[in-house]
Design a protein around this motif. Structure first.
Motif, PDB file in Angstrom:
ATOM      1  N   ASP A  73     -12.138   5.325  12.704  1.00 22.43           N
ATOM      2  CA  ASP A  73     -11.750   6.674  13.100  1.00 22.43           C
ATOM      3  C   ASP A  73     -12.241   7.764  12.156  1.00 22.43           C
ATOM      4  N   PHE A  74     -13.003   7.418  11.119  1.00 24.05           N
ATOM      5  CA  PHE A  74     -13.584   8.435  10.270  1.00 24.05           C
ATOM      6  C   PHE A  74     -14.959   8.805  10.821  1.00 24.05           C
ATOM      7  N   GLN A  75     -15.202  10.097  10.982  1.00 20.97           N
ATOM      8  CA  GLN A  75     -16.434  10.546  11.622  1.00 20.97           C
ATOM      9  C   GLN A  75     -17.615  10.609  10.669  1.00 20.97           C
ATOM     10  N   THR A  76     -17.353  10.815   9.383  1.00 18.77           N
ATOM     11  CA  THR A  76     -18.457  11.094   8.469  1.00 18.77           C
ATOM     12  C   THR A  76     -18.595  10.103   7.325  1.00 18.77           C
ATOM     13  N   THR A  77     -17.612   9.203   7.114  1.00 13.73           N
ATOM     14  CA  THR A  77     -17.653   8.354   5.935  1.00 13.73           C
ATOM     15  C   THR A  77     -17.737   6.868   6.244  1.00 13.73           C
ATOM     16  N   GLY A  78     -17.865   6.497   7.512  1.00 11.49           N
ATOM     17  CA  GLY A  78     -18.017   5.092   7.855  1.00 11.49           C
ATOM     18  C   GLY A  78     -16.687   4.373   7.962  1.00 11.49           C
ATOM     19  N   ASP A  79     -16.748   3.029   8.025  1.00 11.43           N
ATOM     20  CA  ASP A  79     -15.571   2.212   8.318  1.00 11.43           C
ATOM     21  C   ASP A  79     -15.084   1.370   7.150  1.00 11.43           C
ATOM     22  N   ASP A  80     -15.726   1.487   5.981  1.00  7.55           N
ATOM     23  CA  ASP A  80     -15.313   0.669   4.847  1.00  7.55           C
ATOM     24  C   ASP A  80     -13.992   1.184   4.296  1.00  7.55           C
ATOM     25  N   LEU A  81     -12.951   0.348   4.373  1.00  2.59           N
ATOM     26  CA  LEU A  81     -11.603   0.777   4.017  1.00  2.59           C
ATOM     27  C   LEU A  81     -11.501   1.152   2.541  1.00  2.59           C
ATOM     28  N   ASP A  82     -12.063   0.336   1.662  1.00  6.02           N
ATOM     29  CA  ASP A  82     -11.974   0.622   0.229  1.00  6.02           C
ATOM     30  C   ASP A  82     -12.724   1.904  -0.118  1.00  6.02           C
ATOM     31  N   ARG A  83     -13.869   2.101   0.500  1.00  7.82           N
ATOM     32  CA  ARG A  83     -14.638   3.330   0.246  1.00  7.82           C
ATOM     33  C   ARG A  83     -13.873   4.554   0.727  1.00  7.82           C
ATOM     34  N   ASN A  84     -13.284   4.456   1.913  1.00  2.00           N
ATOM     35  CA  ASN A  84     -12.531   5.591   2.436  1.00  2.00           C
ATOM     36  C   ASN A  84     -11.279   5.870   1.608  1.00  2.00           C
ATOM     37  N   ARG A  85     -10.661   4.809   1.079  1.00  4.45           N
ATOM     38  CA  ARG A  85      -9.496   5.013   0.208  1.00  4.45           C
ATOM     39  C   ARG A  85      -9.912   5.797  -1.038  1.00  4.45           C
ATOM     40  N   ALA A  86     -11.035   5.421  -1.620  1.00  5.60           N
ATOM     41  CA  ALA A  86     -11.504   6.117  -2.816  1.00  5.60           C
ATOM     42  C   ALA A  86     -11.835   7.576  -2.515  1.00  5.60           C
ATOM     43  N   ILE A  87     -12.431   7.827  -1.348  1.00  2.99           N
ATOM     44  CA  ILE A  87     -12.762   9.194  -0.966  1.00  2.99           C
ATOM     45  C   ILE A  87     -11.493  10.007  -0.711  1.00  2.99           C
ATOM     46  N   LEU A  88     -10.565   9.439   0.060  1.00  2.46           N
ATOM     47  CA  LEU A  88      -9.339  10.169   0.413  1.00  2.46           C
ATOM     48  C   LEU A  88      -8.516  10.527  -0.811  1.00  2.46           C
ATOM     49  N   TYR A  89      -8.374   9.579  -1.739  1.00  4.84           N
ATOM     50  CA  TYR A  89      -7.454   9.760  -2.849  1.00  4.84           C
ATOM     51  C   TYR A  89      -8.138  10.266  -4.111  1.00  4.84           C
TER      52      TYR A  89
END
Length: 275
Positions: free
Chosen positions: A18-34
């Motif tokens: 469901d992320f439009q610009t950062t891909g589907d990698d959960l760990d990567r998205n966690r690092a970006i979000l937080y």
């Protein structure tokens, strides 16, 4: 007739996909979000733009469900809890990573008033706002929506007039805009006991699934636009309304209770929005 007004606000919610610009990698998205710098910016928007007009609603009978991650760092969770202490309409739901729509549907369902005849639902991001009379207005406008009501579908009112607040390269800008089917102040009227949720509908495609009403008039929303948006903002500016700064300051004050210089200072990092 009992009309419940129930809002959903997503605050740095970590989901699967469901992320439009950062891909589907959960760990990567966690690092970006937080990331601390990103979180500080999002919290500033939340505290300076989203929360104040909700605190000043002329009709305070509503709930706002803030959904965030179960692993949101303690520093930021504490700031959300601080807001909940001063705003009794807030409920915080911490959700584990899962698909976005089902998780939000379940979080909303836990707060539905089963005695309500109608449940009015809206959603917003943490950098959006609704006008100070939004709750009162959506209750009054039920008389329009009920004419189109059905047993198995909602009726949607799109308040199409609002403001876009932007921060780019450390500079703040504000302009008036008209927009159809944007998330801020898009309002769903569901019959009491309805199984379906606003999370069953894409905000930009809801007109293909349910009766919709476009409501022009006074500014009803603010949409935030800045470097940490997941959406690309490609529709912003298509229906911009020429408005001078004095008039924008007046609309911001009258419709949202916000001061233009103070808002600019808060969002560009030169002032504490809750000081």
């Amino acid at each position: 007739m009992r009309i419940q007004v129930l809002g959903l606000c997503r605050f740095s919610l970590l989901t699967q996909g469901d992320f439009q610009t950062t891909g589907d990698d959960l760990d990567r998205n966690r690092a970006i979000l937080y990331d601390p710098a990103r979180m500080e910016q999002r919290m500033r928007w939340f505290e300076a733009v989203c929360i104040p007009p909700l605190m000043w609603q002329t009709d305070p009978d509503f709930l706002l469900i803030i959904v965030t991650g179960s692993d949101l760092p303690a520093r930021w969770l504490a700031r959300l809890q601080r807001l909940a202490q001063v705003m009794p309409q807030i409920r915080i739901e911490q959700l584990p990573p899962a698909r976005h729509a089902p998780s939000c549907r379940e979080a909303l369902a836990r707060h539905i008033d089963l005695t309500a005849d109608v449940v009015v639902r809206f959603r917003m991001d943490d950098d959006d706002a609704v006008a100070v009379d939004y709750v009162r207005r959506v209750r009054a406008d039920h008389r329009l929506a009920e004419r189109l009501a059905g047993q198995h579908h909602p009726v949607v009112i799109n308040y199409i007039s609002g403001l876009v607040a932007e921060v780019a390269d450390g500079r703040f800008a504000l302009h008036a805009e008209m927009a159809q089917n944007w998330v801020p102040a898009q309002t769903f009227y569901f019959p009491g006991g309805a199984v379906r949720s606003l999370m069953n509908y894409r905000h930009d495609k809801v007109w293909t699934k349910a009766p919709t009403i476009a409501m022009p008039g006074r500014a009803m929303w603010i949409r935030g636009h800045h470097a940490t948006n997941d959406s690309r903002g490609h529709l912003i500016g298509r229906n911009r309304i020429p408005t001078d700064e004095a008039e924008l300051a007046q609309v911001l004050s009258r419709r949202f209770g916000l001061d233009l210089p103070a808002l600019s200072a808060a969002l560009t990092g030169t002032e504490d929005p809750l000081a």
